[in-house]
Design a protein around this motif. Structure first.
Motif, PDB file in Angstrom:
ATOM      1  N   VAL A 230       0.855  -1.187   0.000  1.00 20.41           N
ATOM      2  CA  VAL A 230       0.000   0.000   0.000  1.00 20.41           C
ATOM      3  C   VAL A 230       0.890   1.236   0.000  1.00 20.41           C
ATOM      4  CG1 VAL A 230      -1.841   1.253   1.177  1.00 20.41           C
ATOM      5  CG2 VAL A 230      -1.775  -1.253   1.270  1.00 20.41           C
ATOM      6  N   GLU A 231       0.604   2.151  -0.927  1.00 20.19           N
ATOM      7  CA  GLU A 231       1.368   3.390  -1.041  1.00 20.19           C
ATOM      8  C   GLU A 231       0.449   4.583  -0.855  1.00 20.19           C
ATOM      9  OE1 GLU A 231       2.845   3.100  -4.984  1.00 20.19           O
ATOM     10  OE2 GLU A 231       4.525   1.793  -4.468  1.00 20.19           O
ATOM     11  N   ASN A 232       1.016   5.687  -0.375  1.00 24.67           N
ATOM     12  CA  ASN A 232       0.248   6.928  -0.317  1.00 24.67           C
ATOM     13  C   ASN A 232       0.396   7.680  -1.634  1.00 24.67           C
ATOM     14  OD1 ASN A 232       2.774   8.159  -0.212  1.00 24.67           O
ATOM     15  ND2 ASN A 232       2.683   8.534   1.995  1.00 24.67           N
ATOM     16  N   THR A 233      -0.125   8.889  -1.697  1.00 26.16           N
ATOM     17  CA  THR A 233      -0.158   9.616  -2.969  1.00 26.16           C
ATOM     18  C   THR A 233       1.207  10.114  -3.431  1.00 26.16           C
ATOM     19  OG1 THR A 233      -0.759  11.623  -1.742  1.00 26.16           O
ATOM     20  CG2 THR A 233      -2.558  10.346  -2.731  1.00 26.16           C
ATOM     21  N   ILE A 234       2.228  10.087  -2.553  1.00 29.86           N
ATOM     22  CA  ILE A 234       3.569  10.495  -2.984  1.00 29.86           C
ATOM     23  C   ILE A 234       4.462   9.283  -3.239  1.00 29.86           C
ATOM     24  CG2 ILE A 234       3.424  12.708  -1.804  1.00 29.86           C
ATOM     25  CD1 ILE A 234       5.218  11.581   0.392  1.00 29.86           C
ATOM     26  N   GLY A 235       3.857   8.084  -3.224  1.00 30.22           N
ATOM     27  CA  GLY A 235       4.593   6.877  -3.564  1.00 30.22           C
ATOM     28  C   GLY A 235       5.301   6.197  -2.415  1.00 30.22           C
ATOM     29  N   ALA A 236       5.132   6.694  -1.191  1.00 29.54           N
ATOM     30  CA  ALA A 236       5.773   6.072  -0.029  1.00 29.54           C
ATOM     31  C   ALA A 236       4.993   4.831   0.390  1.00 29.54           C
ATOM     32  CB  ALA A 236       5.852   7.058   1.126  1.00 29.54           C
ATOM     33  N   VAL A 237       5.699   3.743   0.676  1.00 26.15           N
ATOM     34  CA  VAL A 237       5.065   2.501   1.115  1.00 26.15           C
ATOM     35  C   VAL A 237       4.672   2.637   2.587  1.00 26.15           C
ATOM     36  CG1 VAL A 237       5.379   0.031   1.501  1.00 26.15           C
ATOM     37  CG2 VAL A 237       6.324   1.103  -0.556  1.00 26.15           C
ATOM     38  N   VAL A 238       3.378   2.459   2.876  1.00 27.76           N
ATOM     39  CA  VAL A 238       2.894   2.575   4.256  1.00 27.76           C
ATOM     40  C   VAL A 238       2.504   1.217   4.834  1.00 27.76           C
ATOM     41  CG1 VAL A 238       2.108   4.945   3.911  1.00 27.76           C
ATOM     42  CG2 VAL A 238       0.526   3.052   3.496  1.00 27.76           C
ATOM     43  N   TYR A 239       2.366   0.222   3.959  1.00 28.36           N
ATOM     44  CA  TYR A 239       1.969  -1.117   4.420  1.00 28.36           C
ATOM     45  C   TYR A 239       2.478  -2.137   3.411  1.00 28.36           C
ATOM     46  CZ  TYR A 239      -1.079  -5.022   5.834  1.00 28.36           C
ATOM     47  OH  TYR A 239      -1.563  -6.236   6.249  1.00 28.36           O
ATOM     48  N   GLU A 240       3.001  -3.259   3.926  1.00 23.28           N
ATOM     49  CA  GLU A 240       3.463  -4.330   3.038  1.00 23.28           C
ATOM     50  C   GLU A 240       3.292  -5.667   3.740  1.00 23.28           C
ATOM     51  OE1 GLU A 240       7.297  -5.603   0.238  1.00 23.28           O
ATOM     52  OE2 GLU A 240       7.394  -3.818   1.522  1.00 23.28           O
ATOM     53  N   GLU A 241       2.797  -6.650   3.009  1.00 25.22           N
ATOM     54  CA  GLU A 241       2.588  -7.982   3.580  1.00 25.22           C
ATOM     55  C   GLU A 241       2.807  -9.036   2.502  1.00 25.22           C
ATOM     56  OE1 GLU A 241      -0.936 -10.653   5.725  1.00 25.22           O
ATOM     57  OE2 GLU A 241      -1.148  -8.474   5.540  1.00 25.22           O
ATOM     58  N   LYS A 242       3.543 -10.086   2.858  1.00 26.11           N
ATOM     59  CA  LYS A 242       3.745 -11.211   1.957  1.00 26.11           C
ATOM     60  C   LYS A 242       2.503 -12.100   1.978  1.00 26.11           C
ATOM     61  CE  LYS A 242       8.026 -10.035   1.085  1.00 26.11           C
ATOM     62  NZ  LYS A 242       8.416  -9.490  -0.241  1.00 26.11           N
ATOM     63  N   VAL A 243       2.149 -12.634   0.823  1.00 27.87           N
ATOM     64  CA  VAL A 243       0.962 -13.483   0.705  1.00 27.87           C
ATOM     65  C   VAL A 243       1.337 -14.746  -0.059  1.00 27.87           C
ATOM     66  CG1 VAL A 243      -1.386 -13.662  -0.181  1.00 27.87           C
ATOM     67  CG2 VAL A 243      -0.562 -11.479   0.699  1.00 27.87           C
ATOM     68  N   ASN A 244       0.897 -15.896   0.462  1.00 34.37           N
ATOM     69  CA  ASN A 244       1.126 -17.168  -0.232  1.00 34.37           C
ATOM     70  C   ASN A 244      -0.087 -18.055   0.010  1.00 34.37           C
ATOM     71  OD1 ASN A 244       2.080 -19.416  -1.519  1.00 34.37           O
ATOM     72  ND2 ASN A 244       3.934 -19.638  -0.283  1.00 34.37           N
ATOM     73  N   THR A 245      -1.013 -18.050  -0.945  1.00 33.26           N
ATOM     74  CA  THR A 245      -2.239 -18.830  -0.813  1.00 33.26           C
ATOM     75  C   THR A 245      -2.279 -19.907  -1.888  1.00 33.26           C
ATOM     76  OG1 THR A 245      -3.529 -17.397  -2.271  1.00 33.26           O
ATOM     77  CG2 THR A 245      -3.440 -16.790   0.056  1.00 33.26           C
ATOM     78  N   SER A 246      -2.884 -21.030  -1.545  1.00 36.81           N
ATOM     79  CA  SER A 246      -2.999 -22.130  -2.507  1.00 36.81           C
ATOM     80  C   SER A 246      -4.364 -22.154  -3.173  1.00 36.81           C
ATOM     81  CB  SER A 246      -2.745 -23.472  -1.807  1.00 36.81           C
ATOM     82  OG  SER A 246      -3.633 -23.635  -0.711  1.00 36.81           O
ATOM     83  N   ASN A 247      -5.298 -21.356  -2.632  1.00 41.87           N
ATOM     84  CA  ASN A 247      -6.654 -21.309  -3.179  1.00 41.87           C
ATOM     85  C   ASN A 247      -7.154 -19.865  -3.179  1.00 41.87           C
ATOM     86  OD1 ASN A 247      -7.242 -24.295  -3.376  1.00 41.87           O
ATOM     87  ND2 ASN A 247      -6.831 -24.145  -1.166  1.00 41.87           N
TER      88      ASN A 247
END
Length: 269
Positions: A215-232
């Motif tokens: 997730v980035e704000n309007t100036i391109g700074a990352v405010v949230y990041e999460e790795k995801v690995n789903t099989s379905n």
């Protein structure tokens, strides 16, 4: 002969440009504005009694419409002087009533129309708030604030830093049809909702994903990041409630960034 043809083409081209500018200047997008404000508690001549007015003006400071006026006739005439001067006391379609006797958040909505019921042209507008608490002396104990936004086919969300007089000042303009999920790059069947959001954002992944949610704000700074690995297929909920109201971009991308989607989300808590 060539000169006549050239002049004719120039006239036609000028008329086309003029027509285009006219149409753009008179675009009238329907939609809904939500505005929130919380006057800070103060004790005046009559205890906690206070008067409040909320109205809209266009970019030339011309009055558009009153949305809230809480004051009796004395308060309107003697204390809400800025509102009175702008509106000439017009309260068509406004919520009205007696002075407020306790402090709590206030909220109004606006459907993009003026006092005649016509949708106003797209452009820059301001929501104004006048708040008075000292009823003992005419024209004293009064303050105002305003928040600017753009009315048009694109969503707009704004906030104002808290002051000694107002907190929780925010607005969201949502064009008719809502702020749909905006998809770029490859369409992998992902939906993000609700939009606008109160902070909890659902990411509906229609298929397995090994990658990241950024997730980035309007100036391109990352405010949230999460790795995801789903099989379905899975609906992933992320919590953005700790961030300020405004516009954010949710990026859902595969591990090697071979597939990616970006969604515009509006936070309005």
């Amino acid at each position: 002969m060539k000169r006549k043809i050239y002049l004719s083409l120039m006239v036609c081209f000028t008329l086309i440009l003029a027509s285009s500018k006219f149409n753009n200047a008179h675009s009238q997008t329907a939609g809904t504005l939500t505005f929130n404000v919380n006057p800070v508690s103060r004790t005046g001549y009559n205890g906690l009694d206070h008067y409040v007015a909320i109205w809209l003006e266009n970019s030339t400071t011309t009055f558009v419409k009153t949305k809230l006026k809480r004051a009796d006739s004395h308060g309107s005439n003697s204390h809400l002087l800025v509102w009175k001067g702008k509106s000439a006391s017009n309260v068509v379609d406004a919520t009205t009533g007696a002075s407020l006797t306790s402090y709590s958040p206030l909220s109004i909505t606006w459907n993009g129309t003026d006092v005649s019921g016509a949708i106003v042209p797209d452009g820059t507008y301001k929501v104004w708030v006048e708040f008075t608490w000292n009823h003992g002396a005419t024209g004293t104990g009064t303050t105002t604030t305003s928040l600017q936004f753009t009315k048009g086919p694109a969503a707009d969300s704004q906030t104002l830093a808290a002051t000694g007089f107002f907190t929780g000042v925010s607005l969201t303009w949502t064009p008719a049809g809502g702020v749909g999920v905006q998809t770029v790059e490859n369409n992998t069947g992902i939906n993000v909702y609700p939009n606008p959001s109160n902070g909890l954002v659902n990411i509906d992944m229609k298929q397995a994903l090994n990658g990241s949610i950024i997730v980035e704000n309007t100036i391109g700074a990352v405010v949230y990041e999460e790795k995801v690995n789903t099989s379905n297929a899975e609906v992933k909920t992320i919590d953005l409630s700790k961030f300020a109201n405004g516009t954010y971009f949710v990026n859902v991308q595969s591990k090697n960034n071979t597939e990616s989607q970006k969604f515009k989300i509006i936070l309005n808590k």
